[in-house]
Scaffold this active site. Structure first.
Site, PDB file in Angstrom:
ATOM      1  N   GLU A   1     -49.905 134.072  -2.315  1.00  0.00           N
ATOM      2  CA  GLU A   1     -50.170 135.219  -1.463  1.00  0.00           C
ATOM      3  C   GLU A   1     -49.142 135.164  -0.332  1.00  0.00           C
ATOM      4  OE1 GLU A   1     -54.163 135.274   0.048  1.00  0.00           O
ATOM      5  OE2 GLU A   1     -53.742 137.049   1.271  1.00  0.00           O
TER       6      GLU A   1
ATOM      7  N   ARG B   1     -57.068 120.463  -5.905  1.00  0.00           N
ATOM      8  CA  ARG B   1     -55.960 120.755  -5.018  1.00  0.00           C
ATOM      9  C   ARG B   1     -55.478 119.462  -4.365  1.00  0.00           C
ATOM     10  NH1 ARG B   1     -57.030 125.153  -2.229  1.00  0.00           N
ATOM     11  NH2 ARG B   1     -55.741 124.752  -0.427  1.00  0.00           N
TER      12      ARG B   1
ATOM     13  N   LYS C   1     -52.879 127.549   5.106  1.00  0.00           N
ATOM     14  CA  LYS C   1     -51.868 128.392   5.751  1.00  0.00           C
ATOM     15  C   LYS C   1     -52.375 128.921   7.081  1.00  0.00           C
ATOM     16  CE  LYS C   1     -51.064 130.577   1.828  1.00  0.00           C
ATOM     17  NZ  LYS C   1     -50.638 131.519   0.809  1.00  0.00           N
TER      18      LYS C   1
HETATM   19  P1  ATP Z   1     -54.183 127.743   1.553  1.00  0.00           P
HETATM   20  O1  ATP Z   1     -55.633 127.669   1.201  1.00  0.00           O
HETATM   21  O2  ATP Z   1     -53.556 126.423   1.784  1.00  0.00           O
HETATM   22  O3  ATP Z   1     -53.890 128.679   2.648  1.00  0.00           O
HETATM   23  P2  ATP Z   1     -53.953 129.423  -0.687  1.00  0.00           P
HETATM   24  O4  ATP Z   1     -54.706 128.853  -1.816  1.00  0.00           O
HETATM   25  O5  ATP Z   1     -54.574 130.525   0.074  1.00  0.00           O
HETATM   26  O6  ATP Z   1     -53.470 128.261   0.263  1.00  0.00           O
HETATM   27  P3  ATP Z   1     -52.144 130.900  -2.295  1.00  0.00           P
HETATM   28  O7  ATP Z   1     -50.899 131.561  -1.882  1.00  0.00           O
HETATM   29  O8  ATP Z   1     -53.299 131.726  -2.675  1.00  0.00           O
HETATM   30  O9  ATP Z   1     -52.542 129.895  -1.137  1.00  0.00           O
HETATM   31  O10 ATP Z   1     -51.836 129.841  -3.441  1.00  0.00           O
HETATM   32  C1  ATP Z   1     -50.916 130.010  -4.491  1.00  0.00           C
HETATM   33  C2  ATP Z   1     -51.211 128.992  -5.542  1.00  0.00           C
HETATM   34  O11 ATP Z   1     -51.069 127.678  -5.018  1.00  0.00           O
HETATM   35  C3  ATP Z   1     -52.636 129.114  -6.055  1.00  0.00           C
HETATM   36  O12 ATP Z   1     -52.605 128.999  -7.468  1.00  0.00           O
HETATM   37  C4  ATP Z   1     -53.336 127.943  -5.421  1.00  0.00           C
HETATM   38  O13 ATP Z   1     -54.389 127.506  -6.233  1.00  0.00           O
HETATM   39  C5  ATP Z   1     -52.216 126.917  -5.300  1.00  0.00           C
HETATM   40  N1  ATP Z   1     -52.491 125.983  -4.215  1.00  0.00           N
HETATM   41  C6  ATP Z   1     -52.750 126.280  -2.928  1.00  0.00           C
HETATM   42  N2  ATP Z   1     -53.006 125.180  -2.208  1.00  0.00           N
HETATM   43  C7  ATP Z   1     -52.895 124.138  -3.069  1.00  0.00           C
HETATM   44  C8  ATP Z   1     -53.043 122.722  -2.937  1.00  0.00           C
HETATM   45  N3  ATP Z   1     -53.360 122.154  -1.780  1.00  0.00           N
HETATM   46  N4  ATP Z   1     -52.854 121.957  -4.037  1.00  0.00           N
HETATM   47  C9  ATP Z   1     -52.517 122.524  -5.208  1.00  0.00           C
HETATM   48  N5  ATP Z   1     -52.363 123.837  -5.401  1.00  0.00           N
HETATM   49  C10 ATP Z   1     -52.545 124.644  -4.347  1.00  0.00           C
HETATM   50 MG    MG Z   2     -55.474 131.999  -1.592  1.00  0.00          MG
END
Ligand code: ATP
Ligand code: MG
Length: 589
Positions: free
Chosen positions: A65, A293, A303
């Protein structure tokens, strides 16, 4: 109580990680010739699917995102998804999940593209955007309404959450749930046409208000948002929710394996429910698979929290070298190789755990040990005059660029009568374990000569300002002329050839293992006040003047450093990437 439990779990997982690390190191040594690798559970699923002919080619995707910069957790997801695409000769798409116009920005899109490329991956074809599918999603919403599986709800957000029930108590059906298809279509058109205000109505899926899975209790599919979108502009004032976008986007792109993190496990029935209602025979049906994760000790990773650090000026930006963002790690001096090795060592788990940040540091140290050019830099200079070395004389002494890699060759280091050594490398008096320079004793200058300290010069306050030493001309190259031994070897820089550089020494940004695990305290209370120490006027050998942004060095006996992008011709700035594990004593044997 909860916190203690968390702590216990944390300590246990640290211990397990360390154990695993030791085991892995052993295993690598034992297995390197056999080249055998056991499959993780996702690879097992893929191999099974290929074997059974369910798919002839796999397609994975990375779906960020664009609401912030990517972090090390995303790096893990990128390496996993693109890695699978590569190793099974399949494809990997890059798709922006851009359904939240207010939080998203092209700045983030650009940084994400840069990060994925920097990690060394190529996405298949064009970059995709969920917003490219808004028309298709809208059509599917209409289909669901026509099929009796979606309805327009007039309730407010609060009313909807209040009527959702709890995991043990069923929710209440909305009074608008049984609207006619015609009414729903009419209202949904009005939502889309901009006749209604934000929050006035939503479109919900008609599933099951008493499902034990809260996500199945008539989830919202569309909400009204009169917001400008960074790609679709003002075309839309309704935006689909994540759950009504993600699986469908996978479906449109014929993704075979849709890999996401564990928090989406409960969303899987909904992912499948939506697919059930749009699926057409003969097409590829994506399968969602969840993995744990990545969580790192001494770090926050969401983020939103990283944005708070940037907005509150706790750091200098998203790419501050203390940030766990990919851009921060890159600026700090991390390499794509080291992040890949780290990801491999962490492995793919099905249960949440916390990885010791030491494992990340270990990975870059290992890589830089093999890859980094050695140079001599004195961080805290003490002047040394070699009284028996002719005034005005200079000589160039050959030095090894990397003892781990002969192909990196040699360079020449200038030597002269006045040099600098580290202040901490001299003591007037010290016990037998101090192998560095003492008054009346002898040490080796790396690549140069043996020197003996004869006199200490001090200012009126008693601070040491200079040492007077003599050298043994027969010990050139640091070799003993007659078998006599010196234990200590010091790095040094010739005073008149030295350049002044700035060094930024980074430490962990938080001084708590799990800064965001405290119920009663904000994670920002655990910021380490000493996470950055700037040292000006460090003395560097001339070779370092060639450095370009991103170049990596080992400052011998000190640490690994990388040239910061803030550097210019007048001022070179180096970021400390990671400290050295071993002392120089061991290395120079
Ligand atoms: P955050 O929760 O850290 O803000 P997010 O999950 O909202 O991150 P996205 O941009 O939606 O961020 O994530 C893109 C991809 O990265 C998704 O498939 C998500 O599952 C993966 N992802 C995000 N954080 C992690 C993590 N800590 N470990 C592994 N994969 C991750
Ligand atoms: Mg997300």
């Amino acid at each position: 109580m909860l916190y203690n439990l968390y702590k216990a779990q944390f300590i246990l997982s640290l211990r397990n990680n360390l154990y695993r690390l030791i085991k892995m190191t052993d295993k690598n040594q034992n297995d390197s010739s056999e080249n055998k690798k056991s499959l993780n559970f996702i690879e097992q699923i893929i191999e099974e699917d290929l074997k059974l002919g369910k798919h002839t080619e796999i397609i994975t995707r990375f779906p960020p995102e664009p609401n912030g910069y990517l972090h090390i957790g995303h790096a893990k997801s990128i390496i996993l998804n693109f890695g699978l695409g590569n190793s099974y000769n399949g494809k990997t798409n890059l798709r922006f999940d851009d359904t939240n116009p207010e939080k998203e920005d092209v700045e983030y899109v650009d940084s994400i593209l840069e990060d994925v490329k920097w990690l060394g991956f190529n996405w298949d074809g064009e970059v995709h955007y969920a917003s490219d599918y808004f028309d298709q999603l809208y059509e599917w919403a209409i289909k669901l309404i026509k099929d009796g599986f979606a309805y327009v709800d007039d309730q407010t957000g609060e009313e909807i959450s209040a009527s959702r029930g709890t995991p043990t108590r069923p929710g209440n059906k909305s009074p608008y749930r049984n609207r006619s298809v015609e009414d729903n279509l009419e209202l949904f058109y009005r939502m889309k046409n901009g006749d209604l205000k934000d929050g006035e109505k939503v479109l919900r899926a008609k599933i099951d208000m008493s499902s034990p899975n809260m996500h199945m209790r008539d989830p919202v599919m569309y909400r009204i948002k009169h917001a400008h979108h960074h790609r679709t502009g003002d075309k839309w004032c309704i935006y689909p929710m994540y759950d009504f976008t993600h699986g469908q986007s996978d479906y449109i792109e014929s993704i075979t394996h849709s890999i996401c993190t564990l928090e989406f496990e409960n969303h899987r029935p909904l992912y499948d429910w939506f697919l059930d209602h749009i699926y057409e025979k003969g097409r590829i049906r994506p399968r969602q698979i969840e993995f744990a994760r990545l969580n790192l000790s001494y770090t926050v990773m969401s983020k939103r929290k990283l944005a708070e650090l940037v907005e509150g000026n706790y750091v200098i930006g998203w790419d501050d070298p203390r940030m766990p963002t990919i851009s921060g790690l890159r600026r700090r001096g991390y390499t794509p190789e080291s992040l890949k090795v780290f990801t491999e060592k962490v492995g793919i788990a099905k249960r949440e755990n916390i990885i010791d940040v030491g494992l990340l540091e270990f990975s870059i140290r290992e890589h830089l040990n093999k890859a980094a050019q050695r140079v001599m830099v004195v961080l805290d200079p003490l002047k040394v005059t070699i009284t028996n070395y002719p005034e005005g004389q200079n000589e160039l002494l050959p030095a090894v660029n990397n003892p781990e890699d002969e192909t990196m060759g040699k360079r020449e280091v200038p030597f002269s009568r006045t040099i600098y050594i580290e202040k901490e490398d001299f003591k007037e008096e010290a016990n037998r374990k101090f192998f560095r320079l003492k008054l009346g004793s002898e040490v080796r200058l790396r690549y140069a000569y043996f020197i003996t300290c004869n006199e200490v010069i001090k200012d009126k306050d008693g601070n040491i300002t200079e040492l007077l030493c003599t050298y043994d001309p027969l010990s050139k190259g640091g070799k003993s002329p007659d078998g006599r031994k010196v234990k200590g070897t010091l790095h040094w820089v010739s005073a008149k050839h030295a350049s002044d550089i700035e060094v930024r020494q980074y430490d962990r940004l938080f001084n708590d293992e799990a800064p965001d695990s405290h119920k009663d305290k904000n994670f920002k209370e655990f910021i380490n006040p000493d996470s950055l120490t700037i040292i000006e006027n460090c003395k560097a050998e001339p070779f370092l003047l060639k450095a370009k942004a991103g170049d990596k060095y080992q400052f011998e006996r000190k640490a690994y450093f990388t040239l910061d992008k803030d550097s210019n011709k007048e001022k070179l700035i180096f970021n400390r990437t990671v400290t050295l594990r071993d002392s120089w004593k061991k290395q120079s044997k």
